[in-house]
Design an enzyme around this catalytic site. Structure first.
Site, PDB file in Angstrom:
ATOM      1  CG  ASP A 158       6.415  13.706  13.888  1.00  0.00           C
ATOM      2  OD1 ASP A 158       7.006  14.468  13.095  1.00  0.00           O
ATOM      3  OD2 ASP A 158       5.966  14.090  14.978  1.00  0.00           O
ATOM      4  CG  ASP A 163       2.625   7.838  24.386  1.00  0.00           C
ATOM      5  OD1 ASP A 163       2.108   7.967  25.513  1.00  0.00           O
ATOM      6  OD2 ASP A 163       2.171   8.385  23.361  1.00  0.00           O
ATOM      7  CB  SER A 218       1.153  16.368  21.786  1.00  0.00           C
ATOM      8  OG  SER A 218       2.307  16.104  21.039  1.00  0.00           O
ATOM      9  NE  ARG A 223       9.459  13.911  14.796  1.00  0.00           N
ATOM     10  CZ  ARG A 223       9.481  13.776  16.104  1.00  0.00           C
ATOM     11  NH1 ARG A 223      10.603  13.421  16.723  1.00  0.00           N
ATOM     12  NH2 ARG A 223       8.404  13.997  16.827  1.00  0.00           N
TER      13      ARG A 223
HETATM   14  N1  ARG Z   1       2.931  19.851  13.189  1.00  0.00           N
HETATM   15  C1  ARG Z   1       4.361  19.885  13.280  1.00  0.00           C
HETATM   16  C2  ARG Z   1       4.993  19.064  12.198  1.00  0.00           C
HETATM   17  O1  ARG Z   1       4.332  18.248  11.620  1.00  0.00           O
HETATM   18  C3  ARG Z   1       4.829  19.467  14.644  1.00  0.00           C
HETATM   19  C4  ARG Z   1       4.642  18.027  14.992  1.00  0.00           C
HETATM   20  C5  ARG Z   1       4.968  17.806  16.411  1.00  0.00           C
HETATM   21  N2  ARG Z   1       5.032  16.413  16.709  1.00  0.00           N
HETATM   22  C6  ARG Z   1       4.624  15.908  17.850  1.00  0.00           C
HETATM   23  N3  ARG Z   1       4.817  14.629  18.020  1.00  0.00           N
HETATM   24  N4  ARG Z   1       3.999  16.606  18.759  1.00  0.00           N
HETATM   25  O2  ARG Z   1       6.153  19.210  11.910  1.00  0.00           O
END
Ligand code: ARG
Length: 400
Positions: free
Chosen positions: A128, A19, A180, A99
């Site tokens: 994110d 990506d 993912s 993050r």
């Molecule tokens: N659902 C979790 C959160 O919002 C994990 C997110 C994981 N992110 C990813 N890009 N796979 O904190």
């Protein structure tokens, strides 16, 4: 969306995967700009040594890798433990905590390399993007933000693959995982793909850092965790810095099947989403931390902090790490931890974490006061009679 003419140099959060490699090239093509690649090491355990070469081969003018593991555990993970931050009663916030830190260094690198925009590879459906961009707004409102997933017409992995082929982008053959993954020192998260059916259990071979409880050793593992002012400082008597401590604890807890979570959570953007997590060390720290608090924390201070905890977790989850309400809460949480010092003895056994004991040089627990034996008049049991009569006054007065 940033005005394309005004963007000269973009700092892209880059992992070297499909990506962000495609995004790198796409930025150069679409924005006719220079790209500086940036990668934060938060303990994702991916090969970072060849990353700058790879970024340059894809067209970047520069690539900056920052090791932020120590800062991540010390200032983010430990803060979450002290605040009892658990989202919707289950999620220990591994991704949400990393993050704002990644975004903070992103801004720093963008400024140091003369960029006028930042770009990230988060999709338009997730949390994110919100966490990254709220941090950008809080720390550098003048910087333009580019989120290709919300702009371009690539729709799938297949689209990305053809784009990569078209522009000769070097892609290391990665096995196409049917979900993912996001990994750091706190956790591994899995979502999407085959996990989107919330009835379907994940395959056992998905898990990276934990064994299944039934495959864990038959011998329990005893462990002592020491805290100072709420921060974990030692394991089994050995003092360890934050990143080392959490890495070691992840291994010990993971071997014993501790820390798997499977939930359906509410994303900030309004979607319900199924997530599976491995948080071995973090799970142990939450249990141990509460145990040391139980003998060192004033009752009312503890209850105030506990009332704050769900809101604190929500702020972390929603991406408001750098906000005035978070500053206020963190000050309160730090104050609550002043006396939280001592040791906790634990037993890890087939996915469970049991507390075996706790002790502290500044304990508030008094055997002398609580004992059923003679306490030499320290607590007058007769006082309890009046205490209960007054507490019960209005209960007795209610119409029956
Ligand atoms: N659902 C979790 C959160 O919002 C994990 C997110 C994981 N992110 C990813 N890009 N796979 O904190």
């Amino acid at each position: 969306m940033a005005a394309r003419e005004s963007v000269k140099r973009v700092c892209l959060a880059y992992s070297g995967g499909l990506d962000t490699s495609v995004i790198l090239r796409w930025l150069i093509e679409e924005y006719d700009c220079e790209v500086v690649a940036y990668c934060a090491d938060v303990g994702q355990e991916e090969e970072l040594s060849g990353l700058p070469e790879k970024a340059r081969a894809t067209g970047a003018v520069d690539c900056v890798v920052r090791d932020v593991r120590e800062e991540f555990v010390r200032d983010y993970v430990y803060t979450a433990i002290k605040g009892g931050a658990i989202y919707e009663g289950v999620y220990l916030l591994g991704t949400a905590l990393a993050r704002p830190l990644i975004a903070k260094h992103h801004i720093d690198v963008a400024r140091a390399t003369g960029c006028d925009a930042v770009a990230h590879g988060a999709t338009g459906k997730g949390n994110d993007q919100v966490r990254f961009e709220l941090t950008f707004r809080a720390l550098a409102p003048e910087i333009a933000v580019i989120a290709p997933w919300r702009e371009w017409d690539l729709r799938s992995r297949t689209d990305c693959m053809s784009y990569a082929q078209k522009y000769d982008i070097p892609i290391t053959a990665t096995i196409n995982k049917p979900f993912s993954i996001d990994r750091n020192l706190m956790h591994v998260s899995y979502e999407g793909g085959v996990l989107e059916d919330p009835w379907r259990a994940p395959d056992e071979d998905m898990f990276i850092t934990t064994v299944a409880p039934e495959a864990a050793p038959d011998e329990p593992r005893e462990l002592v965790v020491e805290f100072e002012r709420g921060d974990p400082v030692a394991l089994d008597g050995e003092r360890l810095g934050p990143a080392d401590l959490l890495a070691r604890l992840n291994r010990i807890a993971g071997e014993n099947g501790v820390g798997r979570i499977d939930m359906v959570e509410n994303r900030f953007v309004g979607l319900k989403s199924r997530g599976v997590y491995e948080t071995p060390g973090g799970t142990v720290l939450h249990v141990a931390h509460r145990a040391i608090e139980s003998i060192t924390m004033d009752r009312e201070v503890m209850h105030e902090r506990d009332r704050m905890a769900p809101r604190f977790a929500e702020l972390i989850y929603n991406g408001f790490w750098f906000s005035p309400e978070m500053e206020m809460m963190r000050a309160a949480i730090d104050a609550s931890q002043e006396n939280v010092t001592g040791e906790v003895r634990l037993k890890l056994y087939k996915g469970n974490v049991d507390v075996l004991g706790r002790r502290s040089p500044v304990s508030l627990y008094s055997e002398k006061l609580v004992t059923f034996e003679d306490d030499d008049g320290a607590y007058d049991q007769a006082d309890a009679g009046g205490f209960i009569r007054l507490q019960g006054l209005r209960l007795a007065a209610r119409p029956k």
